[in-house]
Every structure is written in C-alpha cells, then in structure tokens.
Design an enzyme around this catalytic site. Structure first.
Site: not given
Length: 479
Positions: A170, A201-207, A245, A279, A378
C-alpha cells in the site's frame, strides 16, 4: 491527468471491489493532477489470498531463480527511470534534479544491492548435529510513505523478493504515482503472479486491513511514530512480526575546532534537502555556547543560498507535500517564535514571490533549548534548531534527550574525538563528518524511532524465520 483506477492483484490489473476515488494534488500548483481508486478490506483480502497462494511455490524457488527475477526488475526499472522521476516531482514536489540524482536512483540501488547480497547469502548453517535454516517468513504487508517513495518501496520489496516472501504493497495515497509505476515494472519483469500485489488506499481503509489481516505474517511500516503505534496495535492480535521505521529528531553535534564553520554550513544544507522531509534529517544542531554568534552567521549565510521554487526549474527546494503538512510546519514555526527561540532566517508564510504552492521558507532558529516544542517534535519541513552546549558531555546528554533514536551526526576535525562522541549517541545510524550513502549499512532506529533494520544484508533477516533442525546430521557425525 493520471488515472490509476485499478489494483495489481495476482499478476493482473483488476477493478476494485467497489470503486471509490481520491484526487491527488500537485503540491507545486495546488491543482489536482491525478485520481486513484481507494481500496477496502475486501480488496486487501483478495490481494493477501493471492500472495498466500503464490507463497507456496515462490518460497520454494532457488537462489538462481530469485536472482533472475531481481535482475529483470532492475532492467525494467532502468527503462522507466524518466517516468519515475517525473512522477516523484509531480506527486510530492521533489525538484527534478533531486528526483534524478537521488529519489529514483536509490530505489534501483536497493534492488541491485539485494541481488548482490543474495548471490552469497547463507540460508543454512551447520552446527554439528543441528542444522540452522533461514526460511521466508511468508506474506508481507508493506505500508510506505510519500517522502522518499521509491526508497521505501524498494528497500522492502527487494529483500522480500530475495528471501522468497510474497507481498501486498500500500503506497502512500498522497504520493501514489511511483508505487503504481513500480507495479507496472514488476509486471513487465515477469514477477510470478501473486508474488507482488498492490492495493491503493488510505490508512483506515487499507492500512488497518493489511496490518490486522490474519494471513499476513509480517507488516513493515514506514511513517510517523503515531501511525506506527496504531499499526502495532492492529497487528498484535495475530502476533505477526512488526517492522517499523518511524520518526526522528536527530542531533548534529558540532565540535569546537577548526572544522566548525564547515560543519554548521553542511548541517544547514543537510536539513533542507528534500524540503526537510526526511526522517533522519539533522534537525537539532548542537554548538558550543561561546560560538553561538558565529554559528548564527554561518547558518544565516548557508540558508540564504538555498533557493525555493518550481521543482521543474533550477530551485534547490520544492514545496512540501501537502496543505496539511504546510499548515503543521507553519504552526510549529510560529511556536518557535512564541516560545522565545531566536529566528535567524525564514519564518512563517511562503517565500517572497510564491503565492501558490505549499512552499516553506528555509528557516533557522538559534538559542533553542531542548524543552522547546521545535526541539522535541518532528517538524518534517526545512526548519533547523540550533542549541548551545557548555561541555561535550552535555552535548551528548542533550543529543540523547529525545524519544527518538533514528540518526545522529558528529562533525569534528579530530576523527578520534568524533568517533568517541559517536559511540555515545543512542541512535541506529550515526554519520561522522558527512559520511553516508552506504546501501549496505543497516538503517533503523532506537526507542520510538522503530524496530528492526532495513538496507543491505541486515534487511534480509527481517524477512526470515529461523528453524533449528536437531539431529539433522547422521548419528556418527554427531558423535
């Protein structure tokens, strides 16, 4: 206008279970430049099942077969070099020169490095009557970020391919173009069906669906510490391996010697690269308090030479990736002013002459203390904080006084002294006098910067299970 409305599952481009779309915005123009389909748990399930089925055969392939596939991927990647560079600039604003010089080459570098390691990597170790075997962990879920998109895709995919794992990727929905082209490269290279799969996809839907899926054996995530914690929580009920990471707030200790000015100027340039969206950027510069005035002058001069503008032009810095990021950075710059740090250069608002695009002024604060927000959080933008120290012991203590531990930097004329300081810094990677660029060096962090390591041979071990076969040797051999 790009339209990527299909996913790559089981060796084919397929329609989503239910079509929902998301606009992708060019951060330099603030205009929609593409559209992607947004996946769901049902799409993830299809991709994971394809990866699970492919694992049965791919995990049993020989070293030579996997080498052949990796070499074919490298060849196809080279063919799409220009397309990838254009996509990076369009989706996340990296200057064309940076895309061509670093963003795209580092992805190819990880693929080539994995192939080189695989030639001699030891998957078996004979310990008398016991045989220790390293076997592929299984189906891997990859969730990658937008700031160095090809680096983060390739440094996961390459060792996974090399070790015999299968995967579902993803890519970031903010910068998805490079991930989609990468899937086209995998298809053109003839990677066996199901070994590599992609679901946008996004985090809520696929992540969430990927990190919690019971048939995913490992999830590898790169992104913010906040999101990484959520990934770990989602993965916990299935006790899968979690590799992360995450964020950083890296110290850069400049020693009191004849290399001082060079170290300060180099530190400024290092922070600003990629518009500060790295990062491991050395965002906390520590200088002797008695030389703070000198550091301010050097930093001001170095920052004033950094040009900001159209990433397709000759500017050194493009925009930051999105309006959300721009607003966050602006808020933190204002926080630095409000909390009493000395604004050396830059500050709130867009650079002069840039009325559109998510551009940020290269900003330097001095006389920062480690309890200030800009020294702790950060920022992920072109913002440097300069802190003073009285003794080297204090500098090391302040350098380590952070919840992060991804990277650290030391600059000194005396290499022995630099090594001594480096040995006391709690970070996964410490750069001495600008040393860097080693694709064989393990990359990853201490503390809340994550767990596990990427890059080089250390990455291979993240994708392997260890099996001990006792009594493997004939009885007489064991005796």
């Amino acid at each position: 206008m790009r339209e990527y409305l299909k996913f790559y599952i089981d060796g084919q481009w397929v329609d989503p279970v239910e079509l929902k779309t998301l606009d992708v915005v060019n951060p330099a123009t603030e205009e929609v430049c593409g559209k992607i389909a947004i996946g769901s748990a049902a799409d993830v399930d299809k991709a994971v099942k394809a990866a699970r089925k492919a694992f049965e055969t791919w995990s049993q392939t020989s070293r030579e077969e996997r080498l052949d596939v990796l070499n074919r991927i490298v060849a196809e990647y080279q063919k799409r070099f220009g397309d990838l560079a254009t996509a990076v600039t369009e989706e996340m604003g990296a200057p064309a020169s940076l895309a061509q010089r670093a963003q795209v080459p580092i992805g190819m570098g990880h693929l080539a490095t994995a192939a080189a390691i695989l030639k001699d990597f030891k998957f078996e170790e004979d310990r008398g009557a016991t045989m220790i075997v390293k076997e592929p962990i299984g189906v891997c879920g990859f969730i990658t970020p937008w700031n160095w998109p090809l680096n983060q895709i390739a440094c996961k995919v390459a060792p996974a391919i090399a070790t015999g794992c299968t995967m579902v990727l993803k890519p970031s929905e903010v910068a998805p173009f490079t991930g989609h082209i990468f899937a086209e490269i995998m298809h053109a290279a003839g990677v066996p069906a199901g070994v590599f799969n992609l679901v946008h996809g996004d985090g809520p839907g696929v992540g969430v669906a990927l990190s919690s899926h019971p048939e995913v054996d490992m999830v590898s995530f790169t992104g913010s510490t906040r999101a990484g914690i959520e990934v770990a929580k989602n993965a916990a009920p299935t006790v899968k391996r979690v590799h992360q990471e995450l964020g950083g707030k890296s110290p850069n200790i400049i020693l009191d010697d004849e290399a001082f000015a060079k170290g300060v100027a180099g530190g400024v340039r290092n922070v600003m690269t990629n518009s500060g969206q790295s990062c491991n950027a050395p965002t906390r510069m520590l200088v002797p308090s008695k030389r703070m005035g000198e550091a301010i002058e050097v930093a001001k001069e170095a920052a004033s030479q950094i040009t900001v503008g159209d990433p397709n032009g000759n500017s050194m810095l493009g925009p930051v990736v999105s309006e959300t990021q721009w607003n966050k950075i602006q808020g933190l710059i204002q926080k630095g002013i409000d909390e009493g740090a000395t604004l050396v250069v830059g500050g709130p608002g867009r650079p002069e002459g840039l009325e559109k695009g998510y551009y940020v002024k290269p900003t330097v604060f001095a006389n920062v203390t480690n309890d200030m927000t800009i020294a702790k959080e950060e920022i992920f933008g072109p913002v440097l904080s300069i802190l003073g120290y009285e003794t080297l012991d204090e500098a090391i203590k302040v350098g380590n006084d952070t919840e992060y531990g991804l990277a650290a930097y030391v600059n000194a004329a005396d290499i022995a002294k630099a090594r001594e300081v480096a040995s006391k810094l709690r970070a996964g990677q410490v750069s001495i006098n600008g040393g860097g660029g080693d694709l064989m060096a393990p990359f990853g962090g201490y503390k809340m910067s994550g767990n596990g390591r990427e890059w080089g041979d250390y990455a291979f071990h993240e994708f392997l299970e260890t099996k001990a076969m006792l009594g493997y040797a004939p009885k007489q051999a064991a005796e």
